[in-house]
Each structure stands twice: as structure tokens, then as C-alpha cells.
Design an enzyme around this catalytic site. Structure first.
Site, mmCIF file in Angstrom:
data_model
loop_
_atom_site.group_PDB
_atom_site.id
_atom_site.type_symbol
_atom_site.label_atom_id
_atom_site.label_comp_id
_atom_site.label_asym_id
_atom_site.label_seq_id
_atom_site.Cartn_x
_atom_site.Cartn_y
_atom_site.Cartn_z
ATOM 1 N N THR A 181 39.448 35.150 39.064
ATOM 2 C CA THR A 181 40.649 35.620 38.371
ATOM 3 C C THR A 181 41.779 34.693 38.798
ATOM 4 O O THR A 181 41.747 34.147 39.908
ATOM 5 C CB THR A 181 40.993 37.071 38.782
ATOM 6 O OG1 THR A 181 41.178 37.105 40.196
ATOM 7 C CG2 THR A 181 39.887 38.025 38.401
ATOM 8 N N GLU A 327 36.839 39.357 34.055
ATOM 9 C CA GLU A 327 35.778 40.339 34.288
ATOM 10 C C GLU A 327 34.994 40.675 33.023
ATOM 11 O O GLU A 327 33.933 41.292 33.101
ATOM 12 C CB GLU A 327 36.408 41.640 34.826
ATOM 13 C CG GLU A 327 36.948 41.557 36.234
ATOM 14 C CD GLU A 327 38.383 41.023 36.320
ATOM 15 O OE1 GLU A 327 38.830 40.339 35.381
ATOM 16 O OE2 GLU A 327 39.054 41.295 37.324
ATOM 17 N N LYS A 436 59.104 52.063 34.837
ATOM 18 C CA LYS A 436 59.215 53.523 34.838
ATOM 19 C C LYS A 436 60.674 53.917 34.949
ATOM 20 O O LYS A 436 61.292 53.767 35.987
ATOM 21 C CB LYS A 436 58.406 54.130 35.976
ATOM 22 C CG LYS A 436 58.168 55.596 35.772
ATOM 23 C CD LYS A 436 57.059 56.125 36.642
ATOM 24 C CE LYS A 436 56.629 57.497 36.104
ATOM 25 N NZ LYS A 436 55.681 58.147 36.961
ATOM 26 N N TRP A 441 57.610 55.822 30.705
ATOM 27 C CA TRP A 441 57.160 54.432 30.735
ATOM 28 C C TRP A 441 57.802 53.607 29.632
ATOM 29 O O TRP A 441 57.882 54.034 28.494
ATOM 30 C CB TRP A 441 55.644 54.334 30.561
ATOM 31 C CG TRP A 441 54.852 54.970 31.658
ATOM 32 C CD1 TRP A 441 54.068 56.078 31.536
ATOM 33 C CD2 TRP A 441 54.732 54.536 33.017
ATOM 34 N NE1 TRP A 441 53.478 56.364 32.745
ATOM 35 C CE2 TRP A 441 53.868 55.429 33.674
ATOM 36 C CE3 TRP A 441 55.289 53.475 33.746
ATOM 37 C CZ2 TRP A 441 53.535 55.305 35.011
ATOM 38 C CZ3 TRP A 441 54.954 53.347 35.084
ATOM 39 C CH2 TRP A 441 54.088 54.259 35.708
HETATM 40 P P1 ADP Z 1 44.735 37.365 35.736
HETATM 41 O O1 ADP Z 1 44.614 38.872 35.840
HETATM 42 O O2 ADP Z 1 44.793 36.742 37.085
HETATM 43 O O3 ADP Z 1 45.814 36.889 34.802
HETATM 44 P P2 ADP Z 1 42.779 36.909 33.686
HETATM 45 O O4 ADP Z 1 42.992 35.557 33.140
HETATM 46 O O5 ADP Z 1 41.406 37.435 33.804
HETATM 47 O O6 ADP Z 1 43.377 36.896 35.127
HETATM 48 O O7 ADP Z 1 43.690 37.881 32.841
HETATM 49 C C1 ADP Z 1 43.303 39.122 32.328
HETATM 50 C C2 ADP Z 1 44.528 39.906 31.983
HETATM 51 O O8 ADP Z 1 45.317 39.222 31.024
HETATM 52 C C3 ADP Z 1 44.260 41.240 31.350
HETATM 53 O O9 ADP Z 1 43.930 42.224 32.315
HETATM 54 C C4 ADP Z 1 45.583 41.539 30.656
HETATM 55 O O10 ADP Z 1 46.541 42.073 31.553
HETATM 56 C C5 ADP Z 1 46.029 40.168 30.218
HETATM 57 N N1 ADP Z 1 45.704 39.959 28.801
HETATM 58 C C6 ADP Z 1 44.576 39.449 28.272
HETATM 59 N N2 ADP Z 1 44.638 39.389 26.934
HETATM 60 C C7 ADP Z 1 45.843 39.893 26.581
HETATM 61 C C8 ADP Z 1 46.514 40.119 25.343
HETATM 62 N N3 ADP Z 1 45.981 39.761 24.174
HETATM 63 N N4 ADP Z 1 47.728 40.685 25.382
HETATM 64 C C9 ADP Z 1 48.326 41.013 26.554
HETATM 65 N N5 ADP Z 1 47.745 40.809 27.756
HETATM 66 C C10 ADP Z 1 46.519 40.264 27.773
#
Ligand code: ADP
Length: 543
Positions: A181, A327, A436, A441
Site C-alpha cells: 500500500t 488489497e 465530523k 459527517w
Molecule cells: P493507499 O491507501 O496507501 O492510498 P491504495 O493505492 O491501495 O493505497 O489506495 C486505496 C484507496 O484509494 C481506497 O481505500 C480509497 O480510499 C482510495 N480510492 C480508490 N479509488 C477511489 C475512487 N475512485 N474515489 C475515491 N477514492 C478512491
């Protein structure tokens, strides 16, 4: 009843063999550091990749050993994408935008044996020396720089050819790759993909109502190949014989549009910020590029503002909005335009397209608040949870964590979403970024997207700041387009008819840029460091 189908393993060897057997003439185009275009065919790629496999076997690669890459997107990275797994190895694509200490942490955590690095990134590799060690370091000399001491040349490594190369026996549950990640919300965590998960993800994601990948496509891999298996696109291209186009290190809008034109790109994926840049250039110089009809741009990793989807439509370019994470391999949900939109008016159509869409066919999804699934009313927020054959069940080297997985086997994504009567989800935030205010929210993502719809705004990020009465209140950090102006009052007036009064940001900060994470997302932890300490003030005039 035991007489059923063959228990035939799902491995990327099948996809790799298919690429050669049926599509040997399909092109692979890579932008080189000097901006020239390197061209090869799937046939050449196949033989070079097998040569890499043979060389890795000679170097003593054993099944399950990790091989790291530190590379931009280009043909040598593609060779590693297939060469490592078909040799039984596990590919670890290092995130070149992480801090060297974090990269070293992931190398040590994954226990990588070998490294393949391109010569543009040798200076970064040198910063890792002493913090993380490899048995062998192989340098792909794309820009022809001298070979550093203690390293070997990639072409010399491959020169033995593929004579005698044999695939090891691979079980579909064997690991194929590991990605970390990007650490937006903490220390990088390793996610291990199997052959089976990778094949199922590729087949599912290329369906017509998802990416819709076919042999007619020319796919440009803009999102970095270190990010979540390059979103699976290389495996899809091998399966159907789609052309692959790699931008190398030239990721600016001008270079991308040039490549899209010359290679008649029909599909490309990246985070929002990349496409915002491309859009601004298209708007500045409309008519300069002759883009392929039917170009689709995939947005994942960050929310796609509705205004961006609308604006690209005016250029005949379709935005596909998807949600996923390291993930989830990554594609877990997508909002692709389909016949269901025909019955809607224009405003409703764009609202649906800006959602994150339906769960992919092999992914189960639920939105949970206080232990129960929320109603499908498009309003009630809850945590998004998913499970499926390409959703991780654990993290590498980490004990089971009840904050990440539920007792009944679902991944807790840490994202907050609503779900509507049609099953479409819309992400409202990461749990950590929600604001919040007075016990209610506020979605920072919604506010950002609305502010970015203002014609003078290039980018906007919204964070929570502490407030003595309300607990937290929204603060917007805004980057204006070059040569444009807008005051805080003007932005506030623009938002007023669109959101509840208590959602309106208390304060606007105008900045030159918004800090980014290693994968191009807004770095909200940094924004909080910069601005959250300041007391909230009413939005009156430009600060
Ligand atoms: P990191 O959590 O370190 O950024 P990732 O690249 O795996 O690692 O990112 C996944 C996260 O990116 C998701 O849990 C979400 O919060 C965000 N995300 C993914 N796709 C979208 C989207 N289309 N719109 C908004 N947020 C997104």
C-alpha cells in the site's frame, strides 16, 4: 457427483503463451528517456521474457523467491511482469516515489533477492544501498548510462537466450507478486497476489461493462507499473492481444497527448490529477490532437469529479470511474456508462457516472454501520466491506488484524460509502478524512468535487480543522488555474446552492499546489500539518 470439470490451474503462463500463440504481431511501444519510441512485437517480447526467465533460473531463482523492480513503465518492466512469475518467482514492484527509507523497508519486509532497475533510477537505488541489499542488481540501460560498480547489464543478463527454459510446475494458489500500500494512512503493508487472483481479476475487469478490453484496443499504461500490478492491464492485453503503450518517465500532459495521438490509444488509466492536467491542456489547445475515436480514460485511486467527466465528454472522451485498492487487485467497483443511463436526464446521468458503481462480478460488497448493513437509500453512510477471490485475506508478515478484517471474513476497507437502490455505491471518504461537525459527517470528497467544478479552480482538497464548538469544520485548500482568479466569497456563493449550509467550508486557503502522495493522491496528512493548527475563520475575502 465427482465427474466434473478438469482441475486446470489458472496461471499467467496461460495468458503469456496465448500472447505468443495468437498475437505475435501485436505491438508493444515504449517512450524512451530521449523521447524516441521503442517498438517490439508480442513475439519479441515473448522470447525476451523467456530469456529473462532462463537467466533468472541460471542465477539460482527458486520458486517463491522475490525479484524487485525499480522501473518506469516500459518494455523491460513488462518483461519482468511476466518473466518473474512464469519462472515461479514473485515480482515486487518497488514504489519509486516513496521515501528511500520506506522503499528499503518494503525490500527487507519482502526479502527481495534480486533487483532489476532502469538506469534512470540508479541514483535512487544508490540511496538504498546499505539500507537494503540484493544478491544481484541488473540494470536496464535505457538511456545508455555507464554501468555502476557491482551491477550487471540487463541485455547481457538476457543474452543467454531462452534455450532450455522450462516453466516450473505452478499451482494457481502460488504467489505471483507483492505490492505495498502506498502508505497514505500509515506504514506500507504488503499484499500478495496469486496466479489465480491475477487471472480472475484480469478476466473480470476486462468485461464489456467494466474496462471493455478487446483486441481492438491500444492500452496506454499511465498509472505506474509499481502501483497495484499496473491495475492488471498487462495481463488483460496478453489475454486478448491488445496493443500496449508505455509512457516511460514522460508523464506530463503534453507527452501523454502526443503518445495518445501517435499510437491511437483507446484506453488509459490514471489518478484524477493526471487527467485534470490533460484536460486543461486539451481545453487550452482544442483541436491540436487527433485522438482515437472512443478513447476511454479510467479514473481509479481518487474520486472523479463530475465536472471532469462532463468536460471530457465534450472532447468525445469517456471517463470510467472505478474504486479499488492494493488489497483488491485493484478493481472492485466501476461505474461504466451503459444502457441504464438512457432513461435518465442529463443531470442524473452524470450523477450516476460520478458514483463508484457496481461491484465487479466476483466481488461481494456490503456497506455496514454499527454492525448492520445500511439501507440502500443513497444517503446512509457506512464502512465499505468486500470479499472475493481477488481480495486479500491477509497482509504479508502481519498478524491477523481485526481492524482490517471482520470475524466473518470481509475486508474492512476503511472507506465510507453510501449505496443506492440500484446497488451503486458512492464513496464519501476515507474514515480518517471524514469531517465530523456537530456530530454529523461531512464528506470531504463531495466538497472537493463541487469546488473543482468552479471554472477558475484547478484543484481542491478539503480537510477537517478542530473547532471549539462543532468539533471539526471543513477547510478548503484551493489551487486556481493559471491566470484565473476567484475569491473565497465567490467560491462560497458557488457552493451555497449545492450543499447544506453546515457543509460550507469555514475557510479557504489559496495555494500554488497541493502536496501529493507517492501515487498522486492529495496528501491530506501533510495538509493537516500545514493548516489544521490554525483557528478556523469565516470565509470572508481572500486569505
Ligand atoms: P493507499 O491507501 O496507501 O492510498 P491504495 O493505492 O491501495 O493505497 O489506495 C486505496 C484507496 O484509494 C481506497 O481505500 C480509497 O480510499 C482510495 N480510492 C480508490 N479509488 C477511489 C475512487 N475512485 N474515489 C475515491 N477514492 C478512491
Amino acid at each position: 457427483m465427482r465427474a466434473t470439470m478438469m482441475d486446470y490451474p489458472l496461471t499467467v503462463v496461460q495468458l503469456f503463451e496465448r500472447a505468443q500463440r495468437y498475437f505475435p504481431h501485436t505491438e508493444v511501444v515504449s517512450r524512451m528517456p530521449d523521447k524516441s519510441l521503442h517498438r517490439e512485437t508480442f513475439g519479441q517480447f515473448y522470447h525476451r521474457t523467456r530469456s529473462l526467465g532462463a537467466a533468472l533460473a541460471r542465477a539460482g531463482l527458486k520458486k517463491g523467491d522475490r525479484v524487485a523492480t525499480l522501473m518506469w513503465n516500459h518494455y523491460a518492466h513488462l518483461e519482468a511482469y511476466f518473466g518473474v512469475p512464469v519462472s515461479g518467482g514473485v515480482l515486487h514492484t518497488l514504489n519509486l516515489r516513496l521515501h528511500p527509507d520506506d522503499i528499503a523497508y518494503t525490500i527487507n519486509d519482502a526479502a527481495d533477492r534480486f533487483l532489476i532497475v532502469d538506469d534512470l533510477l540508479v541514483p535512487l537505488y544508490e540511496q538504498l544501498r546499505g539500507k537494503a541489499n540484493f544478491e544481484r542488481v541488473i540494470v536496464a540501460r535505457l538511456s545508455g548510462k555507464a554501468l555502476p560498480a557491482g551491477c550487471e547489464d540487463y541485455e547481457a543478463f538476457l543474452a543467454g537466450g531462452d534455450a532450455g527454459f522450462d516453466y516450473p510446475a505452478i499451482d494457481e494458489r502460488d504467489p505471483l507478486g507483492i505490492c505495498y500500500t502506498s502508505g497514505t494512512t500509515g506504514r506500507p503493508r504488503g499484499v500478495v497476489y496469486s496466479h489465480r487472483s491475477t487471472v480472475l481479476h484480469a478476466l473480470s475487469s476486462m468485461l464489456p461493462d467494466a474496462y471493455g478490453i478487446s483486441r481492438r484496443d491500444s492500452i496506454c499504461m499511465v498509472a505506474p507499473m509499481f502501483h497495484i500490478n499496473g491495475w492488471g492491464l498487462a495481463f488483460m492485453a496478453a489475454a486478448v492481444g491488445a496493443k500496449l503503450v508505455f509512457p516511460g518517465p514522460a508523464l506530463d500532459a503534453e507527452s501523454l497527448l502526443g503518445l495518445f495521438e501517435t499510437e491511437q490509444v483507446t484506453f488509459a488509466g490514471a489518478v484524477t490529477t493526471v487527467w485534470l492536467g490533460v484536460l486543461q491542456l486539451l481545453e487550452r489547445e482544442p483541436g491540436r490532437w487527433r485522438l482515437a475515436p472512443g478513447l476511454r480514460l479510467l479514473i481509479g485511486g481518487t474520486a472523479a469529479p463530475e465536472s471532469l467527466i462532463r468536460a471530457f465528454d465534450r472532447f468525445g472522451v469517456t471517463v470510467l470511474h472505478a474504486w479499488g485498492m492494493t488489497e483488491t487487485s485493484p478493481l472492485a467497483t466501476i461505474s461504466a456508462p451503459g444502457p441504464h443511463l438512457a432513461a435518465l436526464d442529463e443531470q442524473q446521468r452524470y450523477a450516476v457516472r460520478a458514483k463508484h458503481g457496481l461491484a465487479m462480478p466476483l466481488v461481494d460488497l456490503r456497506v455496514v454501520a454499527e454492525g448492520v448493513e445500511v439501507p440502500r437509500d443513497g444517503k446512509t453512510m457506512g464502512e465499505l466491506q468486500v470479499r472475493g477471490p481477488y481480495i486479500t485475506g491477509a497482509y504479508h508478515n502481519l498478524a491477523h488484524d481485526p481492524e482490517k478484517f471482520t470475524e466473518d471474513g470481509w475486508l474492512r476497507t476503511g472507506d465510507v460509502a453510501v449505496i443506492d437502490a440500484t446497488g451503486y455505491i458512492k464513496l464519501t471518504d476515507r474514515i480518517k478524512d471524514l469531517i465530523k461537525s456537530g456530530g454529523e459527517w461531512i464528506s470531504s470528497v463531495d466538497l472537493e468535487n463541487l469546488i473543482m467544478a468552479h471554472p477558475a479552480v484547478a484543484e481542491a482538497a478539503v480537510i477537517a480543522v478542530a473547532h471549539p464548538k462543532w468539533g471539526e469544520r471543513p477547510l478548503a485548500v484551493v489551487v486556481l488555474k493559471p491566470g484565473q482568479s476567484a475569491s473565497a466569497e465567490e467560491l462560497q456563493k458557488f457552493l451555497e446552492p449545492k450543499v447544506a449550509k453546515w457543509w460550507l467550508p469555514d475557510r479557504y486557503v489559496f495555494a500554488d499546489s497541493i502536496p501529493r502522495t507517492s501515487t498522486g493522491k492529495f496528501l491530506k496528512s501533510r495538509l493537516r500539518e500545514l493548516y489544521a493548527g490554525r483557528p478556523a475563520e469565516p470565509a470572508s475575502g481572500r486569505p
